[in-house]
Design a protein around this motif. Structure first.
Motif, PDB file in Angstrom:
ATOM      1  N   LEU A  90      -2.383  -4.588  -0.632  1.00  0.00           N
ATOM      2  CA  LEU A  90      -1.799  -4.714  -1.968  1.00  0.00           C
ATOM      3  C   LEU A  90      -1.083  -6.048  -2.141  1.00  0.00           C
ATOM      4  O   LEU A  90      -1.297  -6.756  -3.129  1.00  0.00           O
ATOM      5  CB  LEU A  90      -0.842  -3.551  -2.238  1.00  0.00           C
ATOM      6  CG  LEU A  90      -0.131  -3.574  -3.583  1.00  0.00           C
ATOM      7  CD1 LEU A  90      -1.143  -3.438  -4.710  1.00  0.00           C
ATOM      8  CD2 LEU A  90       0.893  -2.453  -3.654  1.00  0.00           C
ATOM      9  N   ALA A  91      -0.250  -6.404  -1.181  1.00  0.00           N
ATOM     10  CA  ALA A  91       0.522  -7.635  -1.311  1.00  0.00           C
ATOM     11  C   ALA A  91      -0.376  -8.860  -1.347  1.00  0.00           C
ATOM     12  O   ALA A  91      -0.168  -9.766  -2.165  1.00  0.00           O
ATOM     13  CB  ALA A  91       1.522  -7.743  -0.163  1.00  0.00           C
ATOM     14  N   TYR A  92      -1.375  -8.918  -0.491  1.00  0.00           N
ATOM     15  CA  TYR A  92      -2.252 -10.084  -0.496  1.00  0.00           C
ATOM     16  C   TYR A  92      -3.138 -10.121  -1.732  1.00  0.00           C
ATOM     17  O   TYR A  92      -3.456 -11.198  -2.233  1.00  0.00           O
ATOM     18  CB  TYR A  92      -3.085 -10.149   0.786  1.00  0.00           C
ATOM     19  CG  TYR A  92      -2.334 -10.844   1.890  1.00  0.00           C
ATOM     20  CD1 TYR A  92      -2.154 -12.216   1.869  1.00  0.00           C
ATOM     21  CD2 TYR A  92      -1.784 -10.114   2.938  1.00  0.00           C
ATOM     22  CE1 TYR A  92      -1.446 -12.860   2.859  1.00  0.00           C
ATOM     23  CE2 TYR A  92      -1.075 -10.746   3.941  1.00  0.00           C
ATOM     24  CZ  TYR A  92      -0.909 -12.128   3.897  1.00  0.00           C
ATOM     25  OH  TYR A  92      -0.205 -12.758   4.879  1.00  0.00           O
ATOM     26  N   THR A  93      -3.513  -8.986  -2.255  1.00  0.00           N
ATOM     27  CA  THR A  93      -4.278  -8.967  -3.500  1.00  0.00           C
ATOM     28  C   THR A  93      -3.456  -9.567  -4.629  1.00  0.00           C
ATOM     29  O   THR A  93      -3.928 -10.444  -5.369  1.00  0.00           O
ATOM     30  CB  THR A  93      -4.704  -7.531  -3.855  1.00  0.00           C
ATOM     31  OG1 THR A  93      -5.514  -7.024  -2.794  1.00  0.00           O
ATOM     32  CG2 THR A  93      -5.466  -7.486  -5.160  1.00  0.00           C
ATOM     33  N   VAL A  94      -2.224  -9.138  -4.754  1.00  0.00           N
ATOM     34  CA  VAL A  94      -1.350  -9.677  -5.794  1.00  0.00           C
ATOM     35  C   VAL A  94      -1.089 -11.165  -5.554  1.00  0.00           C
ATOM     36  O   VAL A  94      -1.102 -11.979  -6.486  1.00  0.00           O
ATOM     37  CB  VAL A  94      -0.023  -8.882  -5.836  1.00  0.00           C
ATOM     38  CG1 VAL A  94       0.987  -9.534  -6.756  1.00  0.00           C
ATOM     39  CG2 VAL A  94      -0.284  -7.452  -6.260  1.00  0.00           C
ATOM     40  N   PHE A  95      -0.877 -11.554  -4.305  1.00  0.00           N
ATOM     41  CA  PHE A  95      -0.617 -12.951  -3.956  1.00  0.00           C
ATOM     42  C   PHE A  95      -1.796 -13.846  -4.357  1.00  0.00           C
ATOM     43  O   PHE A  95      -1.617 -14.881  -5.004  1.00  0.00           O
ATOM     44  CB  PHE A  95      -0.342 -13.040  -2.457  1.00  0.00           C
ATOM     45  CG  PHE A  95      -0.086 -14.426  -1.952  1.00  0.00           C
ATOM     46  CD1 PHE A  95       1.086 -15.101  -2.263  1.00  0.00           C
ATOM     47  CD2 PHE A  95      -1.023 -15.058  -1.151  1.00  0.00           C
ATOM     48  CE1 PHE A  95       1.323 -16.374  -1.780  1.00  0.00           C
ATOM     49  CE2 PHE A  95      -0.796 -16.331  -0.664  1.00  0.00           C
ATOM     50  CZ  PHE A  95       0.381 -16.992  -0.984  1.00  0.00           C
TER      51      PHE A  95
ATOM     52  N   LEU B 290       1.022   0.376   6.608  1.00  0.00           N
ATOM     53  CA  LEU B 290       1.040  -1.061   6.859  1.00  0.00           C
ATOM     54  C   LEU B 290      -0.248  -1.729   6.402  1.00  0.00           C
ATOM     55  O   LEU B 290      -0.242  -2.867   5.934  1.00  0.00           O
ATOM     56  CB  LEU B 290       1.279  -1.346   8.345  1.00  0.00           C
ATOM     57  CG  LEU B 290       2.688  -1.078   8.847  1.00  0.00           C
ATOM     58  CD1 LEU B 290       2.749  -1.215  10.357  1.00  0.00           C
ATOM     59  CD2 LEU B 290       3.676  -2.020   8.187  1.00  0.00           C
ATOM     60  N   GLY B 291      -1.356  -1.038   6.527  1.00  0.00           N
ATOM     61  CA  GLY B 291      -2.624  -1.608   6.070  1.00  0.00           C
ATOM     62  C   GLY B 291      -2.753  -1.609   4.563  1.00  0.00           C
ATOM     63  O   GLY B 291      -3.327  -2.520   3.984  1.00  0.00           O
ATOM     64  N   ALA B 292      -2.208  -0.587   3.905  1.00  0.00           N
ATOM     65  CA  ALA B 292      -2.391  -0.453   2.460  1.00  0.00           C
ATOM     66  C   ALA B 292      -1.364  -1.257   1.663  1.00  0.00           C
ATOM     67  O   ALA B 292      -1.726  -1.976   0.734  1.00  0.00           O
ATOM     68  CB  ALA B 292      -2.310   1.017   2.061  1.00  0.00           C
ATOM     69  N   VAL B 293      -0.101  -1.152   2.002  1.00  0.00           N
ATOM     70  CA  VAL B 293       0.929  -1.754   1.154  1.00  0.00           C
ATOM     71  C   VAL B 293       1.196  -3.214   1.514  1.00  0.00           C
ATOM     72  O   VAL B 293       0.906  -4.104   0.712  1.00  0.00           O
ATOM     73  CB  VAL B 293       2.217  -0.907   1.170  1.00  0.00           C
ATOM     74  CG1 VAL B 293       3.310  -1.557   0.348  1.00  0.00           C
ATOM     75  CG2 VAL B 293       1.925   0.486   0.651  1.00  0.00           C
ATOM     76  N   PRO B 294       1.723  -3.519   2.700  1.00  0.00           N
ATOM     77  CA  PRO B 294       2.052  -4.923   2.947  1.00  0.00           C
ATOM     78  C   PRO B 294       0.824  -5.814   3.065  1.00  0.00           C
ATOM     79  O   PRO B 294       0.881  -6.978   2.711  1.00  0.00           O
ATOM     80  CB  PRO B 294       2.817  -4.910   4.265  1.00  0.00           C
ATOM     81  CG  PRO B 294       3.194  -3.522   4.512  1.00  0.00           C
ATOM     82  CD  PRO B 294       2.204  -2.674   3.777  1.00  0.00           C
TER      83      PRO B 294
ATOM     84  N   TRP C   1       2.312  10.741  12.794  1.00  0.00           N
ATOM     85  CA  TRP C   1       3.335   9.792  12.360  1.00  0.00           C
ATOM     86  C   TRP C   1       2.843   8.353  12.549  1.00  0.00           C
ATOM     87  O   TRP C   1       2.967   7.521  11.671  1.00  0.00           O
ATOM     88  CB  TRP C   1       4.612  10.046  13.148  1.00  0.00           C
ATOM     89  CG  TRP C   1       5.679   9.015  12.973  1.00  0.00           C
ATOM     90  CD1 TRP C   1       6.040   8.066  13.861  1.00  0.00           C
ATOM     91  CD2 TRP C   1       6.526   8.835  11.834  1.00  0.00           C
ATOM     92  NE1 TRP C   1       7.059   7.300  13.356  1.00  0.00           N
ATOM     93  CE2 TRP C   1       7.378   7.768  12.105  1.00  0.00           C
ATOM     94  CE3 TRP C   1       6.638   9.491  10.614  1.00  0.00           C
ATOM     95  CZ2 TRP C   1       8.332   7.312  11.208  1.00  0.00           C
ATOM     96  CZ3 TRP C   1       7.599   9.040   9.726  1.00  0.00           C
ATOM     97  CH2 TRP C   1       8.426   7.973  10.028  1.00  0.00           C
ATOM     98  N   THR C   2       2.259   8.096  13.703  1.00  0.00           N
ATOM     99  CA  THR C   2       1.751   6.754  13.998  1.00  0.00           C
ATOM    100  C   THR C   2       0.624   6.377  13.046  1.00  0.00           C
ATOM    101  O   THR C   2       0.601   5.272  12.513  1.00  0.00           O
ATOM    102  CB  THR C   2       1.270   6.675  15.456  1.00  0.00           C
ATOM    103  OG1 THR C   2       2.359   7.021  16.311  1.00  0.00           O
ATOM    104  CG2 THR C   2       0.778   5.290  15.798  1.00  0.00           C
ATOM    105  N   LEU C   3      -0.302   7.280  12.816  1.00  0.00           N
ATOM    106  CA  LEU C   3      -1.410   7.005  11.921  1.00  0.00           C
ATOM    107  C   LEU C   3      -0.914   6.758  10.495  1.00  0.00           C
ATOM    108  O   LEU C   3      -1.391   5.856   9.812  1.00  0.00           O
ATOM    109  CB  LEU C   3      -2.414   8.159  11.946  1.00  0.00           C
ATOM    110  CG  LEU C   3      -3.659   7.959  11.090  1.00  0.00           C
ATOM    111  CD1 LEU C   3      -4.452   6.753  11.570  1.00  0.00           C
ATOM    112  CD2 LEU C   3      -4.514   9.209  11.114  1.00  0.00           C
ATOM    113  N   GLY C   4       0.061   7.532  10.061  1.00  0.00           N
ATOM    114  CA  GLY C   4       0.635   7.324   8.734  1.00  0.00           C
ATOM    115  C   GLY C   4       1.266   5.949   8.592  1.00  0.00           C
ATOM    116  O   GLY C   4       1.096   5.278   7.576  1.00  0.00           O
TER     117      GLY C   4
END
Length: 117
Positions: A44-49, A37-41, A29-32
């Protein structure tokens, strides 16, 4: 990318003291959650930003870029019960007025130059 590396180096000592996996009872659960948190916020978010910042002119980008931490502050107040003081509210008002004036100026400039072909 350098900023992310510096952030990692700064956060590594507290993580080592506290433990790299905070919930050892449920490591999957923790690893997921960490992977999410590493992939989406983050990624991905910084790439789009950053792609968005590269697509606009310097003046609008310099005014609109601070909207990101403003959005984080609003989310903190609305969803996590954080309190905001007079300084935060004043800064928020100034930033929003700057964005509105910039948008109005850009719209007036576009109208003065005539329709696009």
């Amino acid at each position: 990318m350098t900023g992310f590396a510096v952030g990692m180096v700064c956060l590594l000592p507290p993580a080592l003291v506290e433990g790299l996996l905070p919930d050892v009872a449920r490591p999957g659960w923790t690893l997921g959650r960490v992977l999410y948190l590493g992939a989406v916020p983050a990624a991905l978010a910084y790439t789009v930003f950053f792609v968005g910042l590269g697509a606009v002119k310097a003046t609008p980008a310099s005014v609109v870029a601070p909207v990101e931490p403003l959005t984080a502050a609003v989310i903190g107040v609305l969803f996590f019960g954080e309190r905001s003081g007079a300084m935060v509210l004043g800064g928020t008002a100034l930033l929003l007025f700057a964005v509105l004036f910039l948008a109005a100026a850009a719209g007036a400039g576009r109208a003065a130059s005539g329709p696009l072909p």
